[in-house]
Write an enzyme that holds these catalytic residues in place. Structure first.
Site, PDB file in Angstrom:
ATOM      1  N   CYS A   1      55.176  17.027 -56.717  1.00  0.00           N
ATOM      2  CA  CYS A   1      54.927  16.362 -58.011  1.00  0.00           C
ATOM      3  C   CYS A   1      53.451  16.199 -58.324  1.00  0.00           C
ATOM      4  O   CYS A   1      53.095  15.849 -59.453  1.00  0.00           O
ATOM      5  CB  CYS A   1      55.602  14.996 -58.041  1.00  0.00           C
ATOM      6  SG  CYS A   1      57.357  15.147 -58.270  1.00  0.00           S
TER       7      CYS A   1
HETATM    8  N1  CO8 Z   1      75.951   6.268 -60.783  1.00  0.00           N
HETATM    9  C1  CO8 Z   1      76.389   5.010 -60.476  1.00  0.00           C
HETATM   10  N2  CO8 Z   1      75.959   4.347 -59.390  1.00  0.00           N
HETATM   11  C2  CO8 Z   1      75.085   4.964 -58.582  1.00  0.00           C
HETATM   12  C3  CO8 Z   1      74.593   6.270 -58.834  1.00  0.00           C
HETATM   13  C4  CO8 Z   1      75.062   6.922 -59.996  1.00  0.00           C
HETATM   14  N3  CO8 Z   1      74.648   8.150 -60.321  1.00  0.00           N
HETATM   15  N4  CO8 Z   1      73.741   6.615 -57.862  1.00  0.00           N
HETATM   16  C5  CO8 Z   1      73.681   5.572 -57.007  1.00  0.00           C
HETATM   17  N5  CO8 Z   1      74.484   4.589 -57.439  1.00  0.00           N
HETATM   18  C6  CO8 Z   1      74.737   3.280 -56.799  1.00  0.00           C
HETATM   19  C7  CO8 Z   1      74.509   3.358 -55.301  1.00  0.00           C
HETATM   20  O1  CO8 Z   1      75.649   3.814 -54.628  1.00  0.00           O
HETATM   21  C8  CO8 Z   1      74.160   1.925 -54.976  1.00  0.00           C
HETATM   22  O2  CO8 Z   1      75.355   1.192 -54.846  1.00  0.00           O
HETATM   23  P1  CO8 Z   1      75.496   0.004 -53.751  1.00  0.00           P
HETATM   24  O3  CO8 Z   1      74.456  -1.005 -54.146  1.00  0.00           O
HETATM   25  O4  CO8 Z   1      76.906  -0.436 -53.911  1.00  0.00           O
HETATM   26  O5  CO8 Z   1      75.172   0.668 -52.433  1.00  0.00           O
HETATM   27  C9  CO8 Z   1      73.458   1.408 -56.229  1.00  0.00           C
HETATM   28  O6  CO8 Z   1      73.810   2.316 -57.280  1.00  0.00           O
HETATM   29  C10 CO8 Z   1      71.948   1.400 -56.097  1.00  0.00           C
HETATM   30  O7  CO8 Z   1      71.502   2.676 -55.564  1.00  0.00           O
HETATM   31  P2  CO8 Z   1      69.980   2.962 -55.220  1.00  0.00           P
HETATM   32  O8  CO8 Z   1      69.437   1.849 -54.382  1.00  0.00           O
HETATM   33  O9  CO8 Z   1      69.853   4.357 -54.708  1.00  0.00           O
HETATM   34  O10 CO8 Z   1      69.370   2.881 -56.697  1.00  0.00           O
HETATM   35  P3  CO8 Z   1      67.905   2.602 -57.152  1.00  0.00           P
HETATM   36  O11 CO8 Z   1      67.903   1.378 -57.961  1.00  0.00           O
HETATM   37  O12 CO8 Z   1      66.905   2.712 -56.049  1.00  0.00           O
HETATM   38  O13 CO8 Z   1      67.618   3.846 -58.141  1.00  0.00           O
HETATM   39  C11 CO8 Z   1      66.407   5.940 -58.146  1.00  0.00           C
HETATM   40  C12 CO8 Z   1      67.643   5.186 -57.656  1.00  0.00           C
HETATM   41  C13 CO8 Z   1      66.496   6.066 -59.647  1.00  0.00           C
HETATM   42  C14 CO8 Z   1      66.379   7.310 -57.492  1.00  0.00           C
HETATM   43  C15 CO8 Z   1      65.129   5.154 -57.770  1.00  0.00           C
HETATM   44  O14 CO8 Z   1      65.180   4.768 -56.411  1.00  0.00           O
HETATM   45  C16 CO8 Z   1      63.857   5.949 -57.989  1.00  0.00           C
HETATM   46  O15 CO8 Z   1      63.585   6.458 -59.053  1.00  0.00           O
HETATM   47  N6  CO8 Z   1      62.989   5.993 -56.997  1.00  0.00           N
HETATM   48  C17 CO8 Z   1      61.701   6.671 -57.077  1.00  0.00           C
HETATM   49  C18 CO8 Z   1      61.910   8.113 -56.801  1.00  0.00           C
HETATM   50  C19 CO8 Z   1      60.663   8.937 -56.995  1.00  0.00           C
HETATM   51  O16 CO8 Z   1      59.679   8.568 -57.572  1.00  0.00           O
HETATM   52  N7  CO8 Z   1      60.757  10.095 -56.502  1.00  0.00           N
HETATM   53  C20 CO8 Z   1      59.716  11.043 -56.662  1.00  0.00           C
HETATM   54  C21 CO8 Z   1      60.378  12.327 -56.368  1.00  0.00           C
HETATM   55  S1  CO8 Z   1      59.834  13.576 -57.343  1.00  0.00           S
HETATM   56  C22 CO8 Z   1      58.734  14.564 -56.454  1.00  0.00           C
HETATM   57  O17 CO8 Z   1      57.972  14.177 -55.652  1.00  0.00           O
HETATM   58  C23 CO8 Z   1      58.832  16.006 -56.715  1.00  0.00           C
HETATM   59  C24 CO8 Z   1      59.647  16.645 -55.667  1.00  0.00           C
HETATM   60  C25 CO8 Z   1      59.751  18.107 -55.963  1.00  0.00           C
HETATM   61  C26 CO8 Z   1      60.606  18.410 -57.174  1.00  0.00           C
HETATM   62  C27 CO8 Z   1      62.015  18.726 -56.837  1.00  0.00           C
HETATM   63  C28 CO8 Z   1      62.780  19.183 -58.051  1.00  0.00           C
HETATM   64  C29 CO8 Z   1      64.289  19.340 -57.869  1.00  0.00           C
END
Ligand code: CO8
Length: 373
Positions: free
Chosen positions: A156
């Site tokens: 990224c």
């Molecule tokens: N629908 C409904 N519920 C869901 C879903 C869904 N799709 N997904 C997860 N849940 C549930 C989980 O099961 C969990 O349930 P429970 O509490 O019962 O266990 C609950 O929702 C909460 O899950 P999370 O804790 O995982 O949710 P978050 O609040 O943390 O949100 C995010 C998830 C949106 C992914 C968030 O953590 C985030 O954005 N984090 C930052 C990520 C980031 O910045 N990443 C950078 C990566 S990009 C990069 O570096 C480039 C890489 C190369 C590119 C690759 C291209 C393909």
């Protein structure tokens, strides 16, 4: 020291949009199909049933509302769940080069330049479509550029890391006018079957033209006051796809051969790193975060950007200070902060300051401090 400016930007936007509602509908059909297919194993407790995704979760957790993709039908087909792209013969312009050339032509036009004015092309993205020859060399030829080209990948942060290389090349005179392109075909390396991340990414390509201030004739230009890069190894965002896969006899479709992350961990670890990085960078230039009129941040998560800005300026700020594009584009890997800069840099007067900042896998953080001329 030679003054260096950003003299033009460009944005290639793919033809198809996938809304959260469309994405979730197809994902949930995939889940139902899988659960029906494995009903016996699920009933016997040998396999956990897959769980539906939800539009509400996606919008609340990430701020993403839709994404652009190069192919929609393949992604939304619940029996496929990845784009359908056509392999091209070697003699045809490749897909990454094609979208890069489109964005590059816009950046060149904005700067009043042609391909012949460019003497270095850096193709910087989270994935390259082939091992070699470098994508940048093909793009260089398609644009009629001179000099040299090379590819680079810092996930990224590829765009900001490439901008630093471009600024340094112009500053030291090894190039006069450098084109940075970021063709991000994220749809091809996202695991659309994984509920935790299926909503995260979108396709796009950005281009940035960097040149010496004394050769610049663009009507609008941004002086680069400084760049600062940092990396710190982490496995929290990882993709094991690579050229050794065949020799390792590993399954090319195994889960670790596409994007995966521990999203919560990334969120917690990267927010303080990014805020401290920007503050230190500005401090090294004798500036404070409150001196900056606009922050064009990496577009991965709305909450993440709000927290970073809060740490920097000590309060809530609106989209005029930290514009958001991820609601429309989703996470476009290295292109996100450049899209924000491309679409939301109007309204600043000469002398006002801005920061382009990316963060992501590596971990990697890159910041570029610019001043409106
Ligand atoms: N629908 C409904 N519920 C869901 C879903 C869904 N799709 N997904 C997860 N849940 C549930 C989980 O099961 C969990 O349930 P429970 O509490 O019962 O266990 C609950 O929702 C909460 O899950 P999370 O804790 O995982 O949710 P978050 O609040 O943390 O949100 C995010 C998830 C949106 C992914 C968030 O953590 C985030 O954005 N984090 C930052 C990520 C980031 O910045 N990443 C950078 C990566 S990009 C990069 O570096 C480039 C890489 C190369 C590119 C690759 C291209 C393909």
């Amino acid at each position: 020291m030679r003054s260096v400016v950003i003299s033009g930007t460009g944005l290639y936007q793919p033809p198809f949009t996938i809304t959260n509602a469309e994405l979730v509908e197809s994902f949930n059909r995939y889940v139902d199909l899988q659960n029906a297919q494995h009903a016996e194993a699920i009933a016997a407790g040998e396999r956990a049933p897959l769980v539906h995704s939800s539009v509400e979760f996606i919008e609340k957790a990430s701020g993403i509302k839709q994404r652009y993709v190069l192919d929609k039908a393949g992604v939304l087909d619940p029996t496929r769940m990845y784009p359908r792209l056509t392999e091209r013969p070697d003699g045809e312009l490749s897909l990454m080069a094609e979208i890069a050339v489109d964005a590059a032509r816009q950046a060149l036009a904005a700067a009043g330049k042609t391909g012949a004015d460019v003497d270095a092309v850096y193709c910087a993205a989270a994935n390259m479509q082939r091992a070699y020859p470098a994508m940048a060399v093909e793009i260089q030829q398609a644009l009629g550029a001179k000099g040299y080209g090379f590819d680079m990948n810092v996930a990224c942060s590829s765009a900001t890391f490439a901008i630093e290389q471009a600024v340094n090349a112009v500053r030291c005179g090894s190039a006069q006018c450098v084109l940075v392109v970021n063709p991000e075909i994220t749809s091809a390396h996202l695991e659309w079957k994984d509920r935790d991340c299926h909503f995260i990414f979108g396709d796009v390509c950005t281009a940035v033209l960097i040149e010496a201030a004394d050769t610049c004739t663009a009507p609008e230009r941004w002086e680069v006051l400084g760049t600062k890069l940092v990396t710190q190894f982490s496995n929290a965002i990882r993709n094991n796809f690579g050229f050794l896969n065949r020799s390792e006899d590993s399954d090319p479709n195994a889960r670790d051969k596409t994007f995966r992350q521990e999203g919560r961990k990334v969120f917690k670890e990267v927010v303080p790193m990014a805020a401290a990085h920007i503050e230190a960078h500005l401090g090294s230039l004798q500036m404070a975060p409150t001196d900056v009129s606009r922050y064009w941040l990496h577009q991965a998560n709305l909450g993440m950007n709000q927290l970073i800005i809060k740490k920097l300026v000590g309060g809530e700020v609106g989209g005029d200070v930290a514009p958001l594009i991820l609601d429309e584009f989703a996470n476009t890997a290295s292109a996100g902060s450049v899209i924000a800069f491309h679409k939301h840099r109007q309204g600043l007067s000469a002398g006002e300051l801005g920061v382009i900042c990316s963060f992501g896998a590596g971990y990697s953080i890159g910041s570029v401090v610019v001043k409106k001329q």
